[in-house]
Design a protein around this motif. Structure first.
Motif, PDB file in Angstrom:
ATOM      1  N   TRP A  37      46.036  -6.484 -11.792  1.00  0.00           N
ATOM      2  CA  TRP A  37      45.977  -7.266 -13.038  1.00  0.00           C
ATOM      3  C   TRP A  37      46.801  -6.572 -14.129  1.00  0.00           C
ATOM      4  CZ3 TRP A  37      44.880 -12.054 -14.118  1.00  0.00           C
ATOM      5  CH2 TRP A  37      44.718 -12.447 -15.451  1.00  0.00           C
ATOM      6  N   GLY A  38      46.728  -5.253 -14.191  1.00  0.00           N
ATOM      7  CA  GLY A  38      47.516  -4.503 -15.166  1.00  0.00           C
ATOM      8  C   GLY A  38      49.005  -4.692 -14.960  1.00  0.00           C
ATOM      9  N   LEU A  39      49.442  -4.669 -13.709  1.00  0.00           N
ATOM     10  CA  LEU A  39      50.858  -4.910 -13.407  1.00  0.00           C
ATOM     11  C   LEU A  39      51.252  -6.318 -13.822  1.00  0.00           C
ATOM     12  CD1 LEU A  39      53.603  -4.234 -12.192  1.00  0.00           C
ATOM     13  CD2 LEU A  39      52.659  -4.828  -9.937  1.00  0.00           C
ATOM     14  N   LEU A  53      61.237  -5.381 -15.643  1.00  0.00           N
ATOM     15  CA  LEU A  53      60.795  -4.059 -15.211  1.00  0.00           C
ATOM     16  C   LEU A  53      61.684  -3.625 -14.058  1.00  0.00           C
ATOM     17  CD1 LEU A  53      56.884  -4.320 -15.167  1.00  0.00           C
ATOM     18  CD2 LEU A  53      58.366  -3.430 -16.962  1.00  0.00           C
ATOM     19  N   GLU A  54      61.998  -2.349 -14.037  1.00  0.00           N
ATOM     20  CA  GLU A  54      62.793  -1.806 -12.955  1.00  0.00           C
ATOM     21  C   GLU A  54      61.862  -1.301 -11.859  1.00  0.00           C
ATOM     22  OE1 GLU A  54      65.386   1.077 -14.745  1.00  0.00           O
ATOM     23  OE2 GLU A  54      66.489  -0.462 -15.849  1.00  0.00           O
ATOM     24  N   THR A  55      62.430  -1.009 -10.713  1.00  0.00           N
ATOM     25  CA  THR A  55      61.658  -0.516  -9.576  1.00  0.00           C
ATOM     26  C   THR A  55      60.800   0.680  -9.959  1.00  0.00           C
ATOM     27  OG1 THR A  55      63.342  -1.336  -8.057  1.00  0.00           O
ATOM     28  CG2 THR A  55      61.853   0.358  -7.213  1.00  0.00           C
ATOM     29  N   GLU A  56      61.357   1.595 -10.739  1.00  0.00           N
ATOM     30  CA  GLU A  56      60.611   2.791 -11.157  1.00  0.00           C
ATOM     31  C   GLU A  56      59.393   2.424 -11.994  1.00  0.00           C
ATOM     32  OE1 GLU A  56      63.954   2.368 -11.658  1.00  0.00           O
ATOM     33  OE2 GLU A  56      64.653   3.673 -10.030  1.00  0.00           O
ATOM     34  N   ASP A  57      59.522   1.397 -12.828  1.00  0.00           N
ATOM     35  CA  ASP A  57      58.395   0.934 -13.644  1.00  0.00           C
ATOM     36  C   ASP A  57      57.275   0.390 -12.762  1.00  0.00           C
ATOM     37  OD1 ASP A  57      59.838   1.433 -16.065  1.00  0.00           O
ATOM     38  OD2 ASP A  57      60.843  -0.507 -15.842  1.00  0.00           O
ATOM     39  N   ILE A  58      57.656  -0.376 -11.750  1.00  0.00           N
ATOM     40  CA  ILE A  58      56.671  -0.931 -10.822  1.00  0.00           C
ATOM     41  C   ILE A  58      55.983   0.200 -10.063  1.00  0.00           C
ATOM     42  CG2 ILE A  58      56.295  -2.420  -8.809  1.00  0.00           C
ATOM     43  CD1 ILE A  58      57.084  -4.032 -11.272  1.00  0.00           C
ATOM     44  N   ASN A  59      56.782   1.159  -9.579  1.00  0.00           N
ATOM     45  CA  ASN A  59      56.212   2.292  -8.841  1.00  0.00           C
ATOM     46  C   ASN A  59      55.190   3.046  -9.683  1.00  0.00           C
ATOM     47  OD1 ASN A  59      57.797   1.723  -6.634  1.00  0.00           O
ATOM     48  ND2 ASN A  59      59.330   3.268  -7.099  1.00  0.00           N
ATOM     49  N   LYS A  60      55.508   3.256 -10.939  1.00  0.00           N
ATOM     50  CA  LYS A  60      54.587   3.964 -11.832  1.00  0.00           C
ATOM     51  C   LYS A  60      53.304   3.155 -12.032  1.00  0.00           C
ATOM     52  CE  LYS A  60      54.328   6.240 -16.293  1.00  0.00           C
ATOM     53  NZ  LYS A  60      55.003   6.557 -17.549  1.00  0.00           N
ATOM     54  N   ALA A  61      53.453   1.861 -12.251  1.00  0.00           N
ATOM     55  CA  ALA A  61      52.296   0.992 -12.497  1.00  0.00           C
ATOM     56  C   ALA A  61      51.351   0.936 -11.302  1.00  0.00           C
ATOM     57  CB  ALA A  61      52.765  -0.416 -12.863  1.00  0.00           C
ATOM     58  N   ILE A  62      51.887   1.061 -10.098  1.00  0.00           N
ATOM     59  CA  ILE A  62      51.032   0.968  -8.911  1.00  0.00           C
ATOM     60  C   ILE A  62      50.691   2.341  -8.338  1.00  0.00           C
ATOM     61  CG2 ILE A  62      51.820  -1.359  -8.369  1.00  0.00           C
ATOM     62  CD1 ILE A  62      53.532  -0.209  -6.123  1.00  0.00           C
ATOM     63  N   GLY A  63      51.101   3.384  -9.043  1.00  0.00           N
ATOM     64  CA  GLY A  63      50.679   4.740  -8.694  1.00  0.00           C
ATOM     65  C   GLY A  63      51.376   5.380  -7.514  1.00  0.00           C
ATOM     66  N   VAL A  64      52.632   5.012  -7.276  1.00  0.00           N
ATOM     67  CA  VAL A  64      53.353   5.618  -6.152  1.00  0.00           C
ATOM     68  C   VAL A  64      54.656   6.288  -6.579  1.00  0.00           C
ATOM     69  CG1 VAL A  64      52.356   4.090  -4.406  1.00  0.00           C
ATOM     70  CG2 VAL A  64      54.504   3.442  -5.529  1.00  0.00           C
ATOM     71  N   SER A  65      54.811   6.560  -7.856  1.00  0.00           N
ATOM     72  CA  SER A  65      56.084   7.093  -8.348  1.00  0.00           C
ATOM     73  C   SER A  65      56.447   8.447  -7.757  1.00  0.00           C
ATOM     74  CB  SER A  65      56.092   7.153  -9.878  1.00  0.00           C
ATOM     75  OG  SER A  65      55.034   7.958 -10.341  1.00  0.00           O
ATOM     76  N   HIS A  66      55.464   9.215  -7.294  1.00  0.00           N
ATOM     77  CA  HIS A  66      55.754  10.535  -6.722  1.00  0.00           C
ATOM     78  C   HIS A  66      55.619  10.547  -5.197  1.00  0.00           C
ATOM     79  CE1 HIS A  66      56.076  12.144 -10.687  1.00  0.00           C
ATOM     80  NE2 HIS A  66      54.850  11.764 -10.994  1.00  0.00           N
ATOM     81  N   LYS A  67      55.652   9.376  -4.610  1.00  0.00           N
ATOM     82  CA  LYS A  67      55.508   9.262  -3.152  1.00  0.00           C
ATOM     83  C   LYS A  67      56.872   9.070  -2.495  1.00  0.00           C
ATOM     84  CE  LYS A  67      50.970   9.156  -3.367  1.00  0.00           C
ATOM     85  NZ  LYS A  67      50.123  10.190  -2.881  1.00  0.00           N
ATOM     86  N   ASP A  68      56.878   9.138  -1.189  1.00  0.00           N
ATOM     87  CA  ASP A  68      58.060   8.912  -0.364  1.00  0.00           C
ATOM     88  C   ASP A  68      58.635   7.512  -0.629  1.00  0.00           C
ATOM     89  OD1 ASP A  68      58.741   7.539   2.519  1.00  0.00           O
ATOM     90  OD2 ASP A  68      59.517   9.600   2.386  1.00  0.00           O
ATOM     91  N   ALA A  69      59.959   7.382  -0.595  1.00  0.00           N
ATOM     92  CA  ALA A  69      60.632   6.112  -0.898  1.00  0.00           C
ATOM     93  C   ALA A  69      60.173   4.973   0.006  1.00  0.00           C
ATOM     94  CB  ALA A  69      62.141   6.277  -0.811  1.00  0.00           C
ATOM     95  N   SER A  70      59.943   5.259   1.289  1.00  0.00           N
ATOM     96  CA  SER A  70      59.504   4.185   2.191  1.00  0.00           C
ATOM     97  C   SER A  70      58.089   3.719   1.842  1.00  0.00           C
ATOM     98  CB  SER A  70      59.590   4.623   3.649  1.00  0.00           C
ATOM     99  OG  SER A  70      58.737   5.702   3.898  1.00  0.00           O
ATOM    100  N   LEU A  71      57.232   4.643   1.418  1.00  0.00           N
ATOM    101  CA  LEU A  71      55.884   4.270   0.994  1.00  0.00           C
ATOM    102  C   LEU A  71      55.944   3.450  -0.299  1.00  0.00           C
ATOM    103  CD1 LEU A  71      52.795   4.469   1.366  1.00  0.00           C
ATOM    104  CD2 LEU A  71      52.880   6.487  -0.090  1.00  0.00           C
ATOM    105  N   GLN A  72      56.823   3.836  -1.226  1.00  0.00           N
ATOM    106  CA  GLN A  72      56.987   3.074  -2.466  1.00  0.00           C
ATOM    107  C   GLN A  72      57.369   1.634  -2.160  1.00  0.00           C
ATOM    108  OE1 GLN A  72      59.967   5.257  -4.641  1.00  0.00           O
ATOM    109  NE2 GLN A  72      58.486   6.735  -5.439  1.00  0.00           N
ATOM    110  N   LYS A  73      58.372   1.480  -1.305  1.00  0.00           N
ATOM    111  CA  LYS A  73      58.857   0.142  -0.959  1.00  0.00           C
ATOM    112  C   LYS A  73      57.748  -0.688  -0.307  1.00  0.00           C
ATOM    113  CE  LYS A  73      62.515  -2.152   1.624  1.00  0.00           C
ATOM    114  NZ  LYS A  73      63.717  -1.961   2.448  1.00  0.00           N
TER     115      LYS A  73
END
Length: 130
Positions: A37-39, A53-73
């Motif tokens: 809902w926040g996203l 929003l850019e990909t990095e913004d989405i990653n941050k919002a869903i809590g995966v910004s410091h994870k592996d790229a394949s997990l982020q995707k």
């Protein structure tokens, strides 16, 4: 596990009115996690401001910004797919509401926005979760 999501709209997608969509968005609030809902509300705000929003913004919002790229995707795909699916089930309106487009300057990157009509109706509801 996901709870059963009732279909509240009985109208054809192209003839759904604002009130039907508004009711569907209220129903969505019950079925999305706080993060989802926040996203969604963040996307609505940025869309109404004429931004994306850019990909990095989405990653941050869903809590995966410091994870592996394949997990982020993978996580982005799951979360955005779920938001779009719950929207369709709750409003009866087909079509992706979270829209992904290629960045005009950097073709390897994507930008995200919310459908304009949906963004306006969502902003009226506010971002408080009941």
């Amino acid at each position: 596990s996901e709870s059963a999501i009732p279909t509240t709209a009985k109208t054809e997608p192209s003839s759904a009115n604002d009130e039907t969509i508004r009711q569907g968005l209220e129903e969505m609030r019950k079925h999305l996690s706080q993060m989802e809902w926040g996203l969604l509300t963040t996307l609505a705000k940025s869309t109404l401001e004429g931004r994306h929003l850019e990909t990095e913004d989405i990653n941050k919002a869903i809590g995966v910004s410091h994870k592996d790229a394949s997990l982020q995707k993978s996580r982005r795909s799951v979360v955005i797919g779920r938001i779009n699916r719950v929207f369709t089930q709750c409003t009866g309106r087909n079509g992706d509401q979270v829209v992904r487009t290629r960045d005009a300057e950097e073709k390897r990157r994507y930008n995200y926005r919310l459908d304009g009509e949906t963004a306006g109706l969502l902003a009226e509801l506010g971002d408080d979760r009941t």
